[in-house]
Design a protein around this motif. Sequence first.
Motif, short mmCIF file in Angstrom:
data_model
loop_
_atom_site.label_atom_id
_atom_site.label_comp_id
_atom_site.label_asym_id
_atom_site.label_seq_id
_atom_site.Cartn_x
_atom_site.Cartn_y
_atom_site.Cartn_z
N PRO A 1 37.00 48.87 39.50
CA PRO A 1 37.66 48.40 40.73
C PRO A 1 38.32 47.03 40.58
N LEU A 2 37.91 46.26 39.57
CA LEU A 2 38.45 44.92 39.36
C LEU A 2 39.39 44.88 38.15
N GLY A 3 39.84 46.04 37.68
CA GLY A 3 40.70 46.10 36.48
C GLY A 3 42.01 45.37 36.67
N ASP A 4 42.69 45.60 37.79
CA ASP A 4 43.99 44.95 38.05
C ASP A 4 43.85 43.44 38.15
N SER A 5 42.83 43.01 38.88
CA SER A 5 42.64 41.56 39.07
C SER A 5 42.27 40.88 37.76
N LEU A 6 41.47 41.56 36.92
CA LEU A 6 41.08 40.99 35.62
C LEU A 6 42.29 40.82 34.71
N LYS A 7 43.16 41.83 34.68
CA LYS A 7 44.37 41.75 33.84
C LYS A 7 45.30 40.64 34.32
N LYS A 8 45.45 40.51 35.64
CA LYS A 8 46.31 39.44 36.18
C LYS A 8 45.72 38.07 35.90
N ASP A 9 44.39 37.97 36.00
CA ASP A 9 43.71 36.70 35.75
C ASP A 9 43.96 36.23 34.31
N LYS B 1 50.83 43.52 32.05
CA LYS B 1 51.24 44.87 31.59
C LYS B 1 50.88 45.09 30.12
N PHE B 2 50.68 44.02 29.37
CA PHE B 2 50.29 44.12 27.95
C PHE B 2 48.94 44.83 27.80
N PHE B 3 48.05 44.67 28.80
CA PHE B 3 46.70 45.24 28.73
C PHE B 3 46.62 46.65 29.35
N LYS B 4 47.78 47.28 29.57
CA LYS B 4 47.81 48.57 30.27
C LYS B 4 46.99 49.64 29.56
N GLY B 5 47.07 49.73 28.25
CA GLY B 5 46.37 50.78 27.52
C GLY B 5 44.94 50.44 27.15
N THR B 6 44.54 49.19 27.31
CA THR B 6 43.19 48.77 26.90
C THR B 6 42.16 49.22 27.92
N GLU B 7 40.92 49.40 27.47
CA GLU B 7 39.84 49.83 28.36
C GLU B 7 38.65 48.87 28.28
N ILE B 8 38.95 47.59 28.11
CA ILE B 8 37.90 46.58 28.01
C ILE B 8 37.14 46.47 29.32
N HIS B 9 37.86 46.53 30.46
CA HIS B 9 37.20 46.41 31.77
C HIS B 9 36.27 47.60 32.04
#
Length: 601
Positions: A78-86, A63-71
């Motif tokens: 499509p892989l934003g959620d999985s990248l943040k969890k990883d 949840k810390f990466f919620k506002g970031t747009e690195i992905h």
Amino acid sequence: MIRTIQVKLHNLSNYKQNLLDNLFQNYTKAYYEMLNYAKENLDVIEKDYKLKNGSYKGETIAKFFKGTEIHKKYNLEPLGDSLKKDVGCSIASYLELKQANADVSFPETNKDRINVLYEKINELLNEISFNTSLSKEQCHNLEQEIKNLYRKINNINKYRPISFARYDFNRDACLLYNPKKNSYYAKLYVFNKITSKEHVKLYKQKSIKHKDDIKLYYLPTLEIYKENRSIAYIIVPLAFGKWHERFLKQARKRKMKFCAMKLIKRGEDFYLDIPLNEDIETRAEKKKRYEEQNKNGEVLRKIKKKKKEFKNKLGIDLGITNIATIAVLDKDNNLLFSKQFNGNEYKEKFEIFVKKLAIMQMHGSSKYPRDKKYISGILHRVANEIIDLSKKYEAQIYLEDLNIDKSHERIKSTKKFENLPNKLVKRVVKNINRWAYGQMYRILVEKCEREGLPKLIRLNPRYTSENCSRCGHNEKVVSKGERVNRESQERFVCKNCGLQINADVNAAINIATKYSKVVSFKSKEVNGYKVINHELFDFKGIGKDNIEALNDFINKLREYKKEYDKIPFEIRKSDKKLRGQYKILKDVDREDYENYYNVED
């Protein structure tokens, strides 16, 4: 229990090969950029994303990466959620190791690891070329070291494995099945909106005509696949052996459940890790399936199986020195059997596991050392023996319900440890963080369900290690903390009745006897009559002796039960007092009510 099978992506075209190569490059770059961003804000993550029990979870840190747009920068929507969890899981494991006082550094990139190995190689080459005093044997040994370092560099995977957040038909990834050819396919969503349109224009995939021989079905529901190119995806065939096919067949029959998958690149080949959960189907899922199968829409009858009711009791005391201590009692609370499961092997293997994990974490690896399976195997062996004893003695299993805040601050603030030196407290925190209570509980619950045993009951463990299992005396409470019954970690000596017993066995007996269907009423003598009352009820039972007073109280309970039954269920459920009354009223109409109610003077 989760089993993971690894299958190969087979017969890929040049287009798909290049597409997946670019995907891995972008995913790896985005992963390490997010990792560096988290490193800069590590203090914020440690404070704001810590759970109440003092631990960390990848889902909460994501949840810390919620506002970031690195992905988005790398076209990985499509892989934003999985990248943040990883990334969240990597940071969570690092913080857990750091909290457990292990020597661990922040995860590094594979490039940094390769650069360190090349530096070592240059040092060894300089030593061979400039040090003239070296013998032939020493030069040969240094050359062998250089070869080994080059092998390590070749074995390092340059690309980060791609984790899909969920198993879904319309996003992330799922599997398809062709029954005619008995072949399996993976459907992977790897495009964002822009690349999706480009993919549709540039790469016109042959549309799958729905003929009988090439129909595809989604697993495990077996819904017919219908082509939809509004959001582009790729479908790739899978290659595997007979051993893998056995588990896929079980998943097709809904005996196993698909979980979120992982895509891996090894050399020039691509592999897909498919976790399969041997999950028992819930009642709601069964009802849905029955309703779908029934053409008339009629709900099928539920066949209720009679659950086994065991009279004997099996209490389990979990600990650090001993993984588990069990005590089997009969219905009259006589000890039939007791055993302790030593935790030395578990401690040694866990120490090795933490050291290896710290090294792998430092090098940015997402894998766990193989020792993890051996450690869980130790717990499974203990659980299997407990289940066998439960069957043998026909005993209901009781376990202490522990919910411990494992943070250093919380443990240091308790009375027991507040005056101890920091080194000793750190050792205690380290042991508690390595305690496998939660895993042991999950294993026992799963095995009880699988073997058809009664549901495991968890109890409040308060005073179970301090009360005497024979007379119930608690010296610590009586003496206000000046004296205790438990003289050492192993020895328990009751100051009241003189019972000498192993402290863990005493706790296991207390856990087994603490849960009881018998309700106790207090009796007082007033003007020559016995008066029985209970804090949950306003009326009293009066008689010449305890038996007569109990009968009078039972009759009043029966009258009150008629009024109680008229109260709506929702109100009874929400009111704490009414819930407590139900536990007493439920057995009032039994003929053998004497076995369920007891009077204490």
